[in-house]
Design a protein around this motif. Structure first.
Motif, PDB file in Angstrom:
ATOM      1  N   GLY A  86       3.830 -12.438  -4.745  1.00  0.00           N
ATOM      2  CA  GLY A  86       4.851 -11.415  -4.567  1.00  0.00           C
ATOM      3  C   GLY A  86       5.090 -10.603  -5.825  1.00  0.00           C
ATOM      4  N   LEU A  87       5.083 -11.254  -6.989  1.00  0.00           N
ATOM      5  CA  LEU A  87       5.273 -10.529  -8.249  1.00  0.00           C
ATOM      6  C   LEU A  87       4.004  -9.788  -8.671  1.00  0.00           C
ATOM      7  CD1 LEU A  87       7.409 -13.001 -10.372  1.00  0.00           C
ATOM      8  CD2 LEU A  87       8.051 -10.699  -9.661  1.00  0.00           C
ATOM      9  N   ARG A  88       2.843 -10.376  -8.429  1.00  0.00           N
ATOM     10  CA  ARG A  88       1.582  -9.728  -8.814  1.00  0.00           C
ATOM     11  C   ARG A  88       1.377  -8.424  -8.061  1.00  0.00           C
ATOM     12  NH1 ARG A  88      -1.540  -8.897 -12.789  1.00  0.00           N
ATOM     13  NH2 ARG A  88      -0.827 -10.958 -13.428  1.00  0.00           N
ATOM     14  N   LEU A  89       1.904  -8.337  -6.841  1.00  0.00           N
ATOM     15  CA  LEU A  89       1.758  -7.106  -6.060  1.00  0.00           C
ATOM     16  C   LEU A  89       2.420  -5.916  -6.749  1.00  0.00           C
ATOM     17  CD1 LEU A  89       2.282  -8.384  -2.400  1.00  0.00           C
ATOM     18  CD2 LEU A  89       0.170  -7.555  -3.428  1.00  0.00           C
ATOM     19  N   PHE A  90       3.451  -6.156  -7.541  1.00  0.00           N
ATOM     20  CA  PHE A  90       4.097  -5.047  -8.239  1.00  0.00           C
ATOM     21  C   PHE A  90       3.190  -4.475  -9.332  1.00  0.00           C
ATOM     22  CE2 PHE A  90       7.744  -6.993  -6.237  1.00  0.00           C
ATOM     23  CZ  PHE A  90       8.508  -5.895  -5.876  1.00  0.00           C
ATOM     24  N   VAL A  91       2.361  -5.319  -9.927  1.00  0.00           N
ATOM     25  CA  VAL A  91       1.372  -4.800 -10.871  1.00  0.00           C
ATOM     26  C   VAL A  91       0.337  -3.962 -10.134  1.00  0.00           C
ATOM     27  CG1 VAL A  91      -0.371  -5.453 -12.580  1.00  0.00           C
ATOM     28  CG2 VAL A  91       1.741  -6.777 -12.381  1.00  0.00           C
ATOM     29  N   HIS A  92      -0.066  -4.403  -8.947  1.00  0.00           N
ATOM     30  CA  HIS A  92      -1.008  -3.612  -8.149  1.00  0.00           C
ATOM     31  C   HIS A  92      -0.386  -2.277  -7.745  1.00  0.00           C
ATOM     32  CE1 HIS A  92      -3.956  -6.697  -8.143  1.00  0.00           C
ATOM     33  NE2 HIS A  92      -3.284  -7.540  -7.370  1.00  0.00           N
ATOM     34  N   ALA A  93       0.917  -2.226  -7.551  1.00  0.00           N
ATOM     35  CA  ALA A  93       1.576  -0.955  -7.227  1.00  0.00           C
ATOM     36  C   ALA A  93       1.388   0.040  -8.358  1.00  0.00           C
ATOM     37  CB  ALA A  93       3.056  -1.189  -6.948  1.00  0.00           C
ATOM     38  N   LEU A  94       1.545  -0.407  -9.599  1.00  0.00           N
ATOM     39  CA  LEU A  94       1.317   0.483 -10.745  1.00  0.00           C
ATOM     40  C   LEU A  94      -0.146   0.904 -10.829  1.00  0.00           C
ATOM     41  CD1 LEU A  94       3.467  -1.121 -13.592  1.00  0.00           C
ATOM     42  CD2 LEU A  94       3.945   0.960 -12.292  1.00  0.00           C
ATOM     43  N   GLY A  98      -1.386   4.675 -10.527  1.00  0.00           N
ATOM     44  CA  GLY A  98      -2.163   5.281 -11.610  1.00  0.00           C
ATOM     45  C   GLY A  98      -3.484   5.845 -11.134  1.00  0.00           C
ATOM     46  N   THR A  99      -4.128   5.160 -10.193  1.00  0.00           N
ATOM     47  CA  THR A  99      -5.390   5.668  -9.653  1.00  0.00           C
ATOM     48  C   THR A  99      -5.172   6.955  -8.860  1.00  0.00           C
ATOM     49  OG1 THR A  99      -6.239   3.405  -9.511  1.00  0.00           O
ATOM     50  CG2 THR A  99      -7.368   5.078  -8.220  1.00  0.00           C
ATOM     51  N   ILE A 100      -4.118   7.000  -8.055  1.00  0.00           N
ATOM     52  CA  ILE A 100      -3.813   8.218  -7.293  1.00  0.00           C
ATOM     53  C   ILE A 100      -3.495   9.366  -8.230  1.00  0.00           C
ATOM     54  CG2 ILE A 100      -2.215   9.238  -5.640  1.00  0.00           C
ATOM     55  CD1 ILE A 100      -1.926   6.498  -4.364  1.00  0.00           C
ATOM     56  N   ILE A 101      -2.705   9.086  -9.278  1.00  0.00           N
ATOM     57  CA  ILE A 101      -2.359  10.134 -10.238  1.00  0.00           C
ATOM     58  C   ILE A 101      -3.614  10.646 -10.942  1.00  0.00           C
ATOM     59  CG2 ILE A 101      -1.140  10.574 -12.402  1.00  0.00           C
ATOM     60  CD1 ILE A 101       0.989   8.578 -11.434  1.00  0.00           C
ATOM     61  N   ALA A 102      -4.501   9.736 -11.334  1.00  0.00           N
ATOM     62  CA  ALA A 102      -5.727  10.155 -12.014  1.00  0.00           C
ATOM     63  C   ALA A 102      -6.609  10.994 -11.102  1.00  0.00           C
ATOM     64  CB  ALA A 102      -6.483   8.918 -12.501  1.00  0.00           C
ATOM     65  N   PRO A 118     -11.666  -2.433 -13.758  1.00  0.00           N
ATOM     66  CA  PRO A 118     -11.597  -1.156 -14.466  1.00  0.00           C
ATOM     67  C   PRO A 118     -10.595  -0.214 -13.808  1.00  0.00           C
ATOM     68  CG  PRO A 118     -13.614  -1.315 -13.175  1.00  0.00           C
ATOM     69  CD  PRO A 118     -12.966  -2.665 -13.119  1.00  0.00           C
ATOM     70  N   LEU A 119      -9.801   0.452 -14.635  1.00  0.00           N
ATOM     71  CA  LEU A 119      -8.779   1.384 -14.166  1.00  0.00           C
ATOM     72  C   LEU A 119      -8.928   2.699 -14.893  1.00  0.00           C
ATOM     73  CD1 LEU A 119      -5.500  -0.758 -14.085  1.00  0.00           C
ATOM     74  CD2 LEU A 119      -6.699   0.185 -12.136  1.00  0.00           C
ATOM     75  N   PRO A 120      -8.499   3.795 -14.277  1.00  0.00           N
ATOM     76  CA  PRO A 120      -8.395   5.042 -15.040  1.00  0.00           C
ATOM     77  C   PRO A 120      -7.391   4.880 -16.164  1.00  0.00           C
ATOM     78  CG  PRO A 120      -8.242   5.445 -12.669  1.00  0.00           C
ATOM     79  CD  PRO A 120      -8.165   3.967 -12.865  1.00  0.00           C
ATOM     80  N   VAL A 121      -7.495   5.745 -17.152  1.00  0.00           N
ATOM     81  CA  VAL A 121      -6.650   5.595 -18.331  1.00  0.00           C
ATOM     82  C   VAL A 121      -5.171   5.717 -17.974  1.00  0.00           C
ATOM     83  CG1 VAL A 121      -6.843   8.050 -18.912  1.00  0.00           C
ATOM     84  CG2 VAL A 121      -6.312   6.379 -20.698  1.00  0.00           C
ATOM     85  N   LEU A 122      -4.835   6.583 -17.005  1.00  0.00           N
ATOM     86  CA  LEU A 122      -3.429   6.721 -16.625  1.00  0.00           C
ATOM     87  C   LEU A 122      -2.917   5.456 -15.939  1.00  0.00           C
ATOM     88  CD1 LEU A 122      -3.257  10.421 -15.354  1.00  0.00           C
ATOM     89  CD2 LEU A 122      -2.803   9.506 -17.633  1.00  0.00           C
ATOM     90  N   GLY A 123      -3.764   4.810 -15.158  1.00  0.00           N
ATOM     91  CA  GLY A 123      -3.366   3.555 -14.544  1.00  0.00           C
ATOM     92  C   GLY A 123      -3.141   2.463 -15.580  1.00  0.00           C
ATOM     93  N   LEU A 179       5.729   1.964  -2.324  1.00  0.00           N
ATOM     94  CA  LEU A 179       6.198   2.164  -3.694  1.00  0.00           C
ATOM     95  C   LEU A 179       5.162   2.909  -4.531  1.00  0.00           C
ATOM     96  CD1 LEU A 179       8.254   1.584  -5.963  1.00  0.00           C
ATOM     97  CD2 LEU A 179       7.110  -0.625  -6.307  1.00  0.00           C
ATOM     98  N   ALA A 180       3.883   2.543  -4.377  1.00  0.00           N
ATOM     99  CA  ALA A 180       2.832   3.216  -5.141  1.00  0.00           C
ATOM    100  C   ALA A 180       2.737   4.694  -4.771  1.00  0.00           C
ATOM    101  CB  ALA A 180       1.494   2.515  -4.893  1.00  0.00           C
ATOM    102  N   PHE A 181       2.812   5.001  -3.479  1.00  0.00           N
ATOM    103  CA  PHE A 181       2.756   6.401  -3.070  1.00  0.00           C
ATOM    104  C   PHE A 181       4.009   7.153  -3.506  1.00  0.00           C
ATOM    105  CE2 PHE A 181      -0.603   4.942  -0.202  1.00  0.00           C
ATOM    106  CZ  PHE A 181      -1.511   5.983  -0.328  1.00  0.00           C
ATOM    107  N   SER A 182       5.143   6.485  -3.542  1.00  0.00           N
ATOM    108  CA  SER A 182       6.370   7.135  -4.015  1.00  0.00           C
ATOM    109  C   SER A 182       6.261   7.483  -5.497  1.00  0.00           C
ATOM    110  CB  SER A 182       7.581   6.225  -3.778  1.00  0.00           C
ATOM    111  OG  SER A 182       7.755   5.962  -2.403  1.00  0.00           O
ATOM    112  N   LEU A 183       5.687   6.578  -6.295  1.00  0.00           N
ATOM    113  CA  LEU A 183       5.542   6.841  -7.726  1.00  0.00           C
ATOM    114  C   LEU A 183       4.576   7.987  -8.002  1.00  0.00           C
ATOM    115  CD1 LEU A 183       5.351   3.176  -9.120  1.00  0.00           C
ATOM    116  CD2 LEU A 183       7.350   4.665  -8.941  1.00  0.00           C
ATOM    117  N   SER A 184       3.567   8.130  -7.158  1.00  0.00           N
ATOM    118  CA  SER A 184       2.561   9.173  -7.378  1.00  0.00           C
ATOM    119  C   SER A 184       2.799  10.424  -6.545  1.00  0.00           C
ATOM    120  CB  SER A 184       1.170   8.617  -7.064  1.00  0.00           C
ATOM    121  OG  SER A 184       1.102   8.153  -5.715  1.00  0.00           O
TER     122      SER A 184
END
Length: 253
Positions: A86-94, A98-102, A118-123, A179-184
């Motif tokens: 449940g807590l790890r999913l919040f890291v996946h949200a970021l 970040g991937t959507i923003i990139a 591997p993640l984009p730099v913004l993620g 949450l991820a779509f709301s942030l991006s």
């Protein structure tokens, strides 16, 4: 000798209770944000698990049932994994945000990430900043409180119903994607409007090299918008994780 024999019996019960607490905490520590990252050495994570178990043990020792079979040990591992997931999913949200923003700002191929995946730099920036902010706001204290609270929600030795776990899991995953779509969302909206404007300009002036002019402007605008929106997005993310820490097994709406 009779008194020593009685004390040895008490020590055995205490040791079994401490071991059960460590099973829940250890399983949770494998997935816990910041403390359970793959970049942290395994020995350090083991010491952290022992420290959390030592902190929470005095508060929950009276809630540990007497062991009559190996089944309670398995249920403790399951309870720890549920809380950790449940807590790890919040890291996946970021990471998803970040991937959507990139992708929206044409920065998806810029440099790389420091995580196992591997993640984009913004993620990577969002993930590291979110974890640092959570630690600065007392994530370790909130996690210890959640472990103690979990013994009221998931009693030691009890088996949660599969239907309840499935409903909680699907609701939590849906909440994380929302949450991820709301942030991006600001970046997707800005990218859509900007690309529509470029399309109109390209139709009006076919001889203009729109791609040569538009791509750098999109990247610059995306970085400027990221500098403005990242603190607000992290505030929303921290608030959402705080709600989970307060009521970890309540399905989000």
């Amino acid at each position: 000798m009779a008194q020593l024999t009685a004390l040895s019996g008490l020590g055995r019960e205490w040791f079994l209770a401490a071991f059960m607490v460590f099973l829940r905490v250890g399983a949770m520590m494998a997935l816990l944000p910041a403390f359970g990252e793959q970049t942290i050495p395994a020995r350090v994570r083991l010491v952290l698990a022992l420290a959390f178990a030592a902190v929470t043990m005095p508060a929950v020792v009276d809630r540990i049932p007497t062991m009559t079979s190996p089944l309670p040990f398995l249920t403790e591992v399951l309870a720890g994994l549920l809380l950790g997931i449940g807590l790890r999913l919040f890291v996946h949200a970021l990471q998803i945000a970040g991937t959507i923003i990139a992708q929206s700002t044409s920065l998806s191929q810029l440099f790389g990430g420091i995580d196992a995946d591997p993640l984009p730099v913004l993620g990577t920036i969002l993930t590291v900043a979110g974890l640092a902010l959570a630690m600065a706001l007392g994530l370790h204290v909130r996690v210890a409180e959640m472990i103690i609270l979990s013994y009221d929600i998931l009693p030691a030795g009890g088996i949660p119903l599969a239907v309840d776990v499935a409903d909680w899991g699907t609701g939590q995953i849906g909440h994380i994607f929302a949450l991820a779509f709301s942030l991006s969302a600001p970046f997707m909206i800005a990218s859509l409007i900007y690309n529509l404007a470029l399309g109109v300009i390209n139709r009006a002036m076919p001889q203009l090299m729109v791609a040569m002019i538009g791509a750098p402007a999109l990247t610059l605008g995306g970085l400027a918008l990221f500098a403005i929106m990242a603190p607000l997005a992290l505030g929303v993310w921290v608030a959402a994780m705080g709600e989970f820490l307060t009521a970890p097994m309540v399905s989000p709406r």
